[in-house]
Scaffold this motif. Structure first.
Motif, PDB file in Angstrom:
ATOM      1  N   PRO A   1      10.561  -4.137   5.376  1.00 57.27           N
ATOM      2  CA  PRO A   1      10.015  -3.535   6.656  1.00 57.27           C
ATOM      3  C   PRO A   1      11.001  -2.072   6.910  1.00 57.27           C
ATOM      4  O   PRO A   1       9.873  -1.935   7.672  1.00 57.27           O
ATOM      5  CB  PRO A   1      10.432  -4.461   7.036  1.00 57.27           C
ATOM      6  CG  PRO A   1      11.073  -5.643   6.707  1.00 57.27           C
ATOM      7  CD  PRO A   1      10.878  -5.015   5.338  1.00 57.27           C
ATOM      8  N   LYS A   2      11.962  -1.299   6.501  1.00 57.00           N
ATOM      9  CA  LYS A   2      12.464  -0.733   6.770  1.00 57.00           C
ATOM     10  C   LYS A   2      11.959   0.677   6.173  1.00 57.00           C
ATOM     11  O   LYS A   2      12.466   1.765   6.296  1.00 57.00           O
ATOM     12  CB  LYS A   2      14.060  -1.265   6.225  1.00 57.00           C
ATOM     13  CG  LYS A   2      14.124  -2.359   7.493  1.00 57.00           C
ATOM     14  CD  LYS A   2      15.801  -2.521   6.885  1.00 57.00           C
ATOM     15  CE  LYS A   2      16.540  -1.433   7.164  1.00 57.00           C
ATOM     16  NZ  LYS A   2      18.311  -1.147   7.284  1.00 57.00           N
ATOM     17  N   ARG A   3      10.931   0.264   4.890  1.00 55.90           N
ATOM     18  CA  ARG A   3      10.214   2.116   4.148  1.00 55.90           C
ATOM     19  C   ARG A   3      10.304   2.676   5.181  1.00 55.90           C
ATOM     20  O   ARG A   3       9.527   4.041   4.663  1.00 55.90           O
ATOM     21  CB  ARG A   3       9.492   1.370   4.083  1.00 55.90           C
ATOM     22  CG  ARG A   3       7.762   0.610   4.481  1.00 55.90           C
ATOM     23  CD  ARG A   3       6.984   0.619   3.441  1.00 55.90           C
ATOM     24  NE  ARG A   3       6.182   0.969   2.123  1.00 55.90           N
ATOM     25  CZ  ARG A   3       5.984   1.426   2.211  1.00 55.90           C
ATOM     26  NH1 ARG A   3       4.296   1.070   2.796  1.00 55.90           N
ATOM     27  NH2 ARG A   3       4.759   1.473   0.516  1.00 55.90           N
ATOM     28  N   LEU A   4       9.039   2.765   6.784  1.00 60.30           N
ATOM     29  CA  LEU A   4       8.942   3.590   7.580  1.00 60.30           C
ATOM     30  C   LEU A   4      10.139   4.048   7.982  1.00 60.30           C
ATOM     31  O   LEU A   4       9.985   5.078   9.025  1.00 60.30           O
ATOM     32  CB  LEU A   4       8.302   3.575   8.498  1.00 60.30           C
ATOM     33  CG  LEU A   4       6.895   3.275   7.721  1.00 60.30           C
ATOM     34  CD1 LEU A   4       6.181   2.522   9.119  1.00 60.30           C
ATOM     35  CD2 LEU A   4       6.168   4.181   7.599  1.00 60.30           C
ATOM     36  N   LYS A   5      11.986   3.688   8.602  1.00 56.73           N
ATOM     37  CA  LYS A   5      13.029   4.044   8.652  1.00 56.73           C
ATOM     38  C   LYS A   5      13.241   5.899   8.964  1.00 56.73           C
ATOM     39  O   LYS A   5      13.243   6.541  10.125  1.00 56.73           O
ATOM     40  CB  LYS A   5      14.617   3.437   8.750  1.00 56.73           C
ATOM     41  CG  LYS A   5      15.008   3.361   9.393  1.00 56.73           C
ATOM     42  CD  LYS A   5      16.233   2.618   8.562  1.00 56.73           C
ATOM     43  CE  LYS A   5      17.194   3.065  10.155  1.00 56.73           C
ATOM     44  NZ  LYS A   5      19.050   1.781   9.783  1.00 56.73           N
TER      45      LYS A   5
ATOM     46  N   LYS B   1       0.835  -1.434  -0.001  1.00 54.56           N
ATOM     47  CA  LYS B   1      -0.298   0.284  -0.105  1.00 54.56           C
ATOM     48  C   LYS B   1       0.543   1.205  -0.277  1.00 54.56           C
ATOM     49  O   LYS B   1       2.024   1.099   0.693  1.00 54.56           O
ATOM     50  CB  LYS B   1      -0.854   0.329   1.525  1.00 54.56           C
ATOM     51  CG  LYS B   1      -2.040  -1.616   1.644  1.00 54.56           C
ATOM     52  CD  LYS B   1      -2.463  -1.297   2.587  1.00 54.56           C
ATOM     53  CE  LYS B   1      -3.312  -2.840   2.514  1.00 54.56           C
ATOM     54  NZ  LYS B   1      -4.076  -2.985   4.139  1.00 54.56           N
ATOM     55  N   TYR B   2       0.263   2.416  -0.170  1.00 56.09           N
ATOM     56  CA  TYR B   2       1.018   3.481  -0.612  1.00 56.09           C
ATOM     57  C   TYR B   2       2.680   2.884  -1.278  1.00 56.09           C
ATOM     58  O   TYR B   2       3.786   3.359  -0.566  1.00 56.09           O
ATOM     59  CB  TYR B   2       0.906   4.199   0.458  1.00 56.09           C
ATOM     60  CG  TYR B   2      -0.727   4.537   0.792  1.00 56.09           C
ATOM     61  CD1 TYR B   2      -0.694   6.403   0.949  1.00 56.09           C
ATOM     62  CD2 TYR B   2      -1.091   4.202   1.712  1.00 56.09           C
ATOM     63  CE1 TYR B   2      -2.124   6.639   0.695  1.00 56.09           C
ATOM     64  CE2 TYR B   2      -1.813   4.521   1.919  1.00 56.09           C
ATOM     65  CZ  TYR B   2      -2.500   5.677   1.602  1.00 56.09           C
ATOM     66  OH  TYR B   2      -3.653   6.410   2.251  1.00 56.09           O
ATOM     67  N   PRO B   3       2.787   2.872  -2.415  1.00 54.94           N
ATOM     68  CA  PRO B   3       4.234   1.946  -3.347  1.00 54.94           C
ATOM     69  C   PRO B   3       4.622   3.598  -3.439  1.00 54.94           C
ATOM     70  O   PRO B   3       4.771   4.627  -3.880  1.00 54.94           O
ATOM     71  CB  PRO B   3       4.059   1.248  -4.249  1.00 54.94           C
ATOM     72  CG  PRO B   3       2.561   1.944  -4.631  1.00 54.94           C
ATOM     73  CD  PRO B   3       2.081   2.048  -3.580  1.00 54.94           C
ATOM     74  N   GLY B   4       6.208   3.063  -3.474  1.00 52.22           N
ATOM     75  CA  GLY B   4       7.079   4.522  -3.500  1.00 52.22           C
ATOM     76  C   GLY B   4       7.390   5.479  -2.538  1.00 52.22           C
ATOM     77  O   GLY B   4       6.679   5.990  -1.669  1.00 52.22           O
ATOM     78  N   LYS B   5       8.353   6.733  -2.934  1.00 50.43           N
ATOM     79  CA  LYS B   5       8.922   7.254  -1.805  1.00 50.43           C
ATOM     80  C   LYS B   5       6.828   8.438  -1.891  1.00 50.43           C
ATOM     81  O   LYS B   5       7.464   8.686  -0.646  1.00 50.43           O
ATOM     82  CB  LYS B   5      10.009   7.994  -3.018  1.00 50.43           C
ATOM     83  CG  LYS B   5      10.227   8.934  -1.310  1.00 50.43           C
ATOM     84  CD  LYS B   5      11.954  10.126  -2.056  1.00 50.43           C
ATOM     85  CE  LYS B   5      12.262  10.607  -0.914  1.00 50.43           C
ATOM     86  NZ  LYS B   5      13.545  11.414  -1.458  1.00 50.43           N
ATOM     87  N   ALA B   6       6.588   8.381  -3.047  1.00 47.95           N
ATOM     88  CA  ALA B   6       5.403   9.951  -2.429  1.00 47.95           C
ATOM     89  C   ALA B   6       4.398   8.885  -2.372  1.00 47.95           C
ATOM     90  O   ALA B   6       4.033  10.034  -1.510  1.00 47.95           O
ATOM     91  CB  ALA B   6       5.780  10.262  -4.289  1.00 47.95           C
ATOM     92  N   GLY B   7       3.850   7.930  -2.515  1.00 48.43           N
ATOM     93  CA  GLY B   7       3.232   7.143  -1.672  1.00 48.43           C
ATOM     94  C   GLY B   7       3.413   7.238  -0.887  1.00 48.43           C
ATOM     95  O   GLY B   7       1.864   7.120   0.984  1.00 48.43           O
TER      96      GLY B   7
END
Length: 739
Positions: free
Chosen positions: A566-570, A518-524
């Protein structure tokens, strides 16, 4: 309780608060305490005493109906709650632990462990109840529109009509079969009883003998019933069983409940009258006293113009609106206010000096010998400067000044005092009129300068306002990525994505891996963080929960989880947290059962406090079993050995106990309880299916906790204590050798 009881409680709270204020705000600063145990004992004593005062003040606030008294009391309540939090933080910094053992202090104050719990004031809930109810209605309407269009999840598919009819028919045949089987069993039992009577040659009883037999059975039943009732009363008296009368509302409880509802209605009515009176009294003051105030201000300013011109030969510059306008020219402060400001400045300066000395001492390393007496007194533990003690003192003084000697014999119903409203609104009217007068007098001053000083060729340069300067120098502001969207649309989007759930039906298991894909990519990802935190701020107070918090800050991502990223919110999570302000009232909570898999530094930067939840001991498990069983509708009888449950559940967490109770106490089992009481084996069978917390895992968690900031401080303090003991031991040996 009667009104006399609450009055006594209020007087005792005032006396205790006065004593604590005298202790914490002495005329001379107290000497530092070198013994850490004595310092913690003092902190724990203050913490418990303020907690007791908080309970009493909260009860008194709930009982009061006078709107103006309630405001002063709420001001004191807020200050006491803030002081409780400050003392809790002091205890954490002193012991370097989030958990404290205060049995000796409880014994000294003759309190119980339940008195350690800090209550949540009821007015917090009552003030937000209406807003939350309205918000809940809006959310329900949104969910009603959203749920039909939501993607189907792992829930059970809808059943066809023919299948449902077949299932109902099957259940009905089974019910009829059980009834017929029971009926045939009773017939066979009666036939067998008659056959045995014929074979034994027993005679039929006459009318008198049958009556005697029935009387014996009935008297025995009555005797057993009375004995059971007496036993229940005896067990309730000694506190080993619930009181049978407490299961239903008695007449006294009903009267108390009705009285409480009536009191709350009076509070609401008096508050509405007070709000209406504030508007009407203000309008009256503006119309009646406004013209006189305006003319008096003009005369004062004209007199100031003339005096300045006579002294300097020039007219003065009119103060800007940003710094208060003409109000700074006539500001009057009482000696007490000036003294309080000086005391605060002096205390702040002393605190900075102490902080500077502590830094210098840490750089120097070990302490040198031969220090003089004054330096030894400066070393030790001191209470930090409190922000809430002035608030408490101000509220306490205000109440004593206004209501201490107030004659309320003619105000039996405890309605508002108009004179107090006039004094308050008179200041507001004066402030509003001063702004209008300032605009007029600026123009008049400019005309005087042009007429007298002949400064026509020197146009005045306008100063940049402080607001404009702050706007240039201010910090970064969050860019609103959704300026044209409403709260309802943002909430609907989060519900569709599965990030938000219906509050009444939500379970933590529903959030498993709900961000994957969900919400892929940096902009998402930026849009995700923006929408979540924006909705949280608009619907404050809010709690943002992150399960498996270690995944965001993984040291090394496992192979099976690389695809989920899983580290996309770091990076974005700490940035979003920096934009939060204390007034936003948004709380971020992360839970993890494997925190050692994450990088300690980045994890601790995102979360201010790291709480290691220990395994419950025997006493905690005993109380937890009791509360969980009662919460889910169970009844604790002598057949249920709660002590055995507490002993055999050693090694399991509270979550394991809660799941076992929830699985055992089904609706069908609750219906069987009157004939089949609960037993410990029912819970232990379900508890055995869960994996306990092994000692190796607990040791790993404890070792990891020592790597957190608070754990490092604790290790360092323990090492320093050991070094001091070792140094003292060497000194003693050296002295013995010299002798």
């Amino acid at each position: 309780m009667s009104s006399r009881t609450y009055m006594r409680m209020w007087l005792e709270s005032q006396a205790a608060l006065k004593e604590l204020l005298a202790q914490e705000l002495p005329s001379q600063p107290p000497r530092p305490e070198k013994d850490q145990r004595l310092f913690f004992h003092m902190l724990a004593t203050l913490f418990l005493r303020y907690t007791q005062i908080l309970r009493c003040l909260e009860t008194c606030y709930d009982q009061m109906v006078h709107p103006q008294k309630r405001r002063v009391l709420q001001h004191m309540l807020d200050g006491v709650m803030g002081r409780v939090l400050e003392l809790k933080n002091e205890m954490v910094e002193t012991e370097l632990s989030e958990y404290h053992y205060m049995d000796d202090v409880l014994q000294d104050l003759k309190l119980t462990p339940a008195d350690m719990e800090v209550p949540i004031p009821r007015y917090f809930v009552n003030q937000r109840a209406k807003a939350l109810k309205e918000r809940q209605q809006v959310l329900s309407e949104i969910l009603a529109r959203v749920e039909p269009s939501m993607p189907s999840g792992p829930s059970r598919p809808a059943m066809l009509r023919d299948e449902a009819v077949q299932l109902v028919q099957m259940a009905e045949r089974m019910r009829q079969g059980r009834l017929r089987s029971k009926f045939m069993w009773e017939i066979r039992r009666d036939e067998e009883r008659e056959r045995r009577a014929r074979e034994s040659g027993a005679k039929e009883l006459d009318r008198e003998q049958a009556a005697i037999c029935i009387q014996k059975v009935w008297k025995g039943c009555l005797q057993r019933r009375c004995t059971k009732l007496e036993r229940q009363r005896e067990m309730a008296f000694i506190g080993m069983a619930p009181d049978p009368k407490a299961l239903g509302l008695s007449a006294a409880m009903l009267r108390a409940q009705l009285g409480e509802e009536f009191r709350h209605l009076r509070q609401a009515d008096y508050e509405a009258e007070y709000q209406q009176a504030m508007v009407s009294i203000r309008e009256g003051l503006y119309e009646v006293e406004g013209p006189d105030m305006r003319e008096e201000m003009k005369e004062q300013l004209r007199q100031w113009f003339i005096e300045c011109h006579d002294l300097t030969g020039r007219f003065p510059e009119f103060p800007d609106e940003e710094i208060g306008g003409s109000s700074i020219l006539f500001a009057e402060k009482t000696p007490e206010q000036v003294k309080a400001e000086l005391d605060l400045l002096e205390a702040e300066g002393q605190r900075k000096k102490d902080k500077k000395k502590d830094k210098e001492k840490t750089k120097e390393g070990k302490q040198k010998k031969g220090k003089d007496k004054k330096q030894e007194e400066d070393e030790g533990l001191k209470l930090a400067l409190s922000k809430f003690l002035p608030v408490i003192s101000e509220g306490f003084t205000q109440y004593q000044t206004i209501w201490g000697n107030q004659d309320e014999s003619d105000n039996f119903e405890q309605r508002y005092e108009p004179e107090l409203i006039k004094a308050q609104k008179r200041k507001e009217v004066e402030k509003e009129l001063r702004l209008q007068v300032d605009e007029l007098m600026r123009e008049e001053l400019q005309r005087l300068k042009l007429a007298v000083d002949r400064e026509e060729g020197k146009p005045r340069k306008e100063k940049k306002s402080s607001k404009q300067q702050k706007g240039k120098k201010g910090g970064k502001k969050e860019k609103d990525l959704t300026p044209d969207r409403t709260l309802d649309s943002l909430y609907e989007e989060l519900v569709l994505q599965g990030i938000l759930k219906q509050p009444q039906r939500v379970q933590l298991a529903d959030y498993t891996d709900n961000l994957v894909g969900k919400y892929p990519g940096k902009a998402g990802l930026s849009m995700l963080m923006h929408v979540v935190f924006k909705v949280a701020r608009l619907m404050q107070p809010s709690v943002i929960w992150i399960g498996n918090a270690e995944k965001t800050f993984y040291k090394k991502v496992p192979k099976e989880e690389k695809q989920a990223d899983p580290k996309r919110l770091k990076r974005d999570l700490p940035k979003a947290l920096k934009l939060l302000k204390p007034e936003d009232r948004v709380l971020l909570i992360g839970t993890s059962d494997k925190p050692y898999a994450a990088d300690v530094k980045t994890l601790c930067k995102a979360y201010e406090r790291i709480l290691l939840l220990p395994r419950p001991d025997y006493a905690s498990r005993y109380v937890t079993w009791q509360r969980l069983i009662k919460k889910h509708g169970g009844t604790i009888t002598t057949a249920l050995d709660v002590s055995a449950l507490a002993k055999l559940s050693d090694g399991y967490s509270q979550g394991h106990l809660a799941r076992a109770v929830q699985m055992a106490l089904t609706e069908r089992r609750l219906l069987q309880m009157p004939k089949k009481p609960l037993r410990a084996g029912e819970f232990l069978q379900l508890l055995a299916k869960a994996d306990p917390i092994y000692s190796e895992e607990e040791k790993t968690l404890q070792d990891w906790y020592m790597k957190t900031p608070l754990g490092k401080k604790r290790l360092k303090a323990a090492q320093e204590r050991a070094d001091r003991k070792e140094g003292k031991g060497k000194d003693k040996k050296g002295k013995k050798g010299k002798k």
